[in-house]
Write a protein that holds these residues in place. Structure first.
Motif, short mmCIF file in Angstrom:
data_model
loop_
_atom_site.label_atom_id
_atom_site.label_comp_id
_atom_site.label_asym_id
_atom_site.label_seq_id
_atom_site.Cartn_x
_atom_site.Cartn_y
_atom_site.Cartn_z
N MET A 1 42.83 54.14 54.01
CA MET A 1 43.05 53.73 52.62
C MET A 1 43.34 52.23 52.54
O MET A 1 42.86 51.54 51.64
N GLN A 2 44.09 51.72 53.49
CA GLN A 2 44.41 50.29 53.51
C GLN A 2 43.14 49.47 53.74
O GLN A 2 42.93 48.45 53.07
N LYS A 3 42.29 49.91 54.65
CA LYS A 3 41.03 49.21 54.90
C LYS A 3 40.16 49.20 53.65
O LYS A 3 39.58 48.18 53.29
N SER A 4 40.08 50.35 52.98
CA SER A 4 39.28 50.44 51.76
C SER A 4 39.85 49.54 50.67
O SER A 4 39.11 48.88 49.95
N SER A 5 41.16 49.50 50.56
CA SER A 5 41.81 48.64 49.56
C SER A 5 41.53 47.18 49.84
O SER A 5 41.24 46.40 48.93
N ASN A 6 41.62 46.78 51.11
CA ASN A 6 41.36 45.39 51.48
C ASN A 6 39.92 45.01 51.16
O ASN A 6 39.66 43.91 50.65
N LYS A 7 38.98 45.92 51.43
CA LYS A 7 37.57 45.65 51.12
C LYS A 7 37.38 45.52 49.62
O LYS A 7 36.70 44.61 49.15
N LEU A 8 37.99 46.42 48.86
CA LEU A 8 37.88 46.38 47.40
C LEU A 8 38.44 45.07 46.85
O LEU A 8 37.86 44.47 45.95
N ILE A 9 39.56 44.62 47.39
CA ILE A 9 40.15 43.35 46.95
C ILE A 9 39.21 42.19 47.24
O ILE A 9 38.98 41.34 46.38
N LYS A 10 38.63 42.16 48.44
CA LYS A 10 37.69 41.09 48.80
C LYS A 10 36.48 41.10 47.87
O LYS A 10 36.05 40.06 47.38
N VAL A 11 35.91 42.28 47.63
CA VAL A 11 34.74 42.40 46.78
C VAL A 11 35.07 41.97 45.35
O VAL A 11 34.30 41.24 44.72
N THR A 12 36.22 42.38 44.86
CA THR A 12 36.63 42.01 43.50
C THR A 12 36.81 40.50 43.38
O THR A 12 36.35 39.89 42.40
N LYS A 13 37.45 39.89 44.36
CA LYS A 13 37.65 38.43 44.33
C LYS A 13 36.30 37.70 44.39
O LYS A 13 36.08 36.72 43.67
N LEU A 14 35.41 38.17 45.24
CA LEU A 14 34.09 37.55 45.34
C LEU A 14 33.32 37.69 44.03
O LEU A 14 32.70 36.73 43.57
N ASN A 15 33.35 38.87 43.44
CA ASN A 15 32.66 39.07 42.17
C ASN A 15 33.23 38.17 41.08
O ASN A 15 32.47 37.62 40.28
N LEU A 16 34.54 38.01 41.06
CA LEU A 16 35.17 37.12 40.08
C LEU A 16 34.75 35.67 40.31
O LEU A 16 34.40 34.95 39.37
N ILE B 1 32.00 34.68 41.80
CA ILE B 1 30.57 34.58 41.44
C ILE B 1 30.43 34.45 39.93
O ILE B 1 29.67 33.61 39.45
N THR B 2 31.15 35.27 39.19
CA THR B 2 31.08 35.21 37.73
C THR B 2 31.51 33.83 37.22
O THR B 2 30.86 33.25 36.34
N ASN B 3 32.58 33.28 37.79
CA ASN B 3 33.05 31.95 37.38
C ASN B 3 32.02 30.87 37.70
O ASN B 3 31.77 29.98 36.89
N GLU B 4 31.40 30.96 38.87
CA GLU B 4 30.41 29.97 39.26
C GLU B 4 29.14 30.09 38.41
O GLU B 4 28.51 29.09 38.08
N GLU B 5 28.77 31.31 38.05
CA GLU B 5 27.62 31.49 37.16
C GLU B 5 27.91 30.87 35.79
O GLU B 5 27.02 30.27 35.17
N GLU B 6 29.14 31.00 35.33
CA GLU B 6 29.53 30.39 34.06
C GLU B 6 29.50 28.86 34.18
O GLU B 6 29.04 28.16 33.25
N ASN B 7 29.95 28.33 35.31
CA ASN B 7 29.87 26.88 35.55
C ASN B 7 28.42 26.40 35.52
O ASN B 7 28.12 25.34 34.98
N LEU B 8 27.53 27.20 36.10
CA LEU B 8 26.12 26.85 36.12
C LEU B 8 25.54 26.85 34.71
O LEU B 8 24.83 25.91 34.32
N ARG B 9 25.86 27.87 33.93
CA ARG B 9 25.41 27.91 32.53
C ARG B 9 25.94 26.70 31.76
O ARG B 9 25.22 26.10 30.95
N SER B 10 27.17 26.33 32.02
CA SER B 10 27.77 25.17 31.36
C SER B 10 27.02 23.89 31.74
O SER B 10 26.78 23.03 30.88
N MET B 11 26.65 23.77 33.01
CA MET B 11 25.89 22.59 33.45
C MET B 11 24.53 22.53 32.75
O MET B 11 24.09 21.47 32.33
#
Length: 125
Positions: free
Chosen positions: A18-33, A35-45
Motif C-alpha cells: 500500500m505504501q508503494k502504491s501511495s508513493n507511486k500515486l503521489i509521484k504521478v499526481t505531482k507530475l500530472n500537476l 504537466i498541466t501547469n507547463e501546458e498552461e505556461n505554453l498556452r500563455s506564451m
C-alpha cells in the motif's frame, strides 16, 4: 510458523504494498500537476506571441521572427520540458507514448488506442 506470525507477515506485506502504491500515486499526481501547469505556461506564451505579432503588424512591422526570438526560445524550452515530464510519467506508469498523437499506451501495445498509429516495439525505443 504459527498463524499469528503468518498473519503478522501478511499484514506487513500488505502495508508495504500500500505504501508503494501511495508513493507511486503521489509521484504521478505531482507530475500530472506539473504537466498541466507547463501546458498552461505554453498556452500563455502562444497568447503573448499572438498579441505581440498583432501589435507589430498594426505598427507596420512584418518581421515577426526577429522580434519574437525570445518568445520562440521560451516556447521551445517549455515544449522540451513538457516532453521530458511526459516521458518520466510514461516510465512511472510503464506506458509508451504514441509518436503520432502522444497518447500513453500499454507497453505491450502494437498500435495506439487513440489514433491507430503503429507503436515502436520495446527494442526500437
Amino acid at each position: 510458523m504459527d498463524s499469528k506470525t503468518g498473519l503478522k507477515n501478511t499484514f506487513f506485506n500488505l502495508t508495504k504494498n500500500m505504501q508503494k502504491s501511495s508513493n507511486k500515486l503521489i509521484k504521478v499526481t505531482k507530475l500530472n500537476l506539473t504537466i498541466t501547469n507547463e501546458e498552461e505556461n505554453l498556452r500563455s506564451m502562444y497568447t503573448q506571441i499572438g498579441k505581440k505579432a498583432r501589435e507589430l503588424f498594426l505598427n507596420g512591422n512584418t518581421e515577426f521572427g526577429t522580434n519574437l526570438t525570445e518568445e520562440f526560445n521560451q516556447v521551445s524550452e517549455l515544449e522540451l520540458k513538457l516532453e521530458l515530464l511526459k516521458e518520466e510519467l510514461n516510465i512511472i506508469n510503464s506506458t509508451k507514448a504514441c509518436p503520432s498523437c502522444g497518447k500513453a499506451n500499454e507497453k505491450s501495445s502494437g498500435f495506439c488506442s487513440k489514433c491507430g498509429a503503429m507503436l515502436p516495439s520495446e527494442s526500437e525505443e
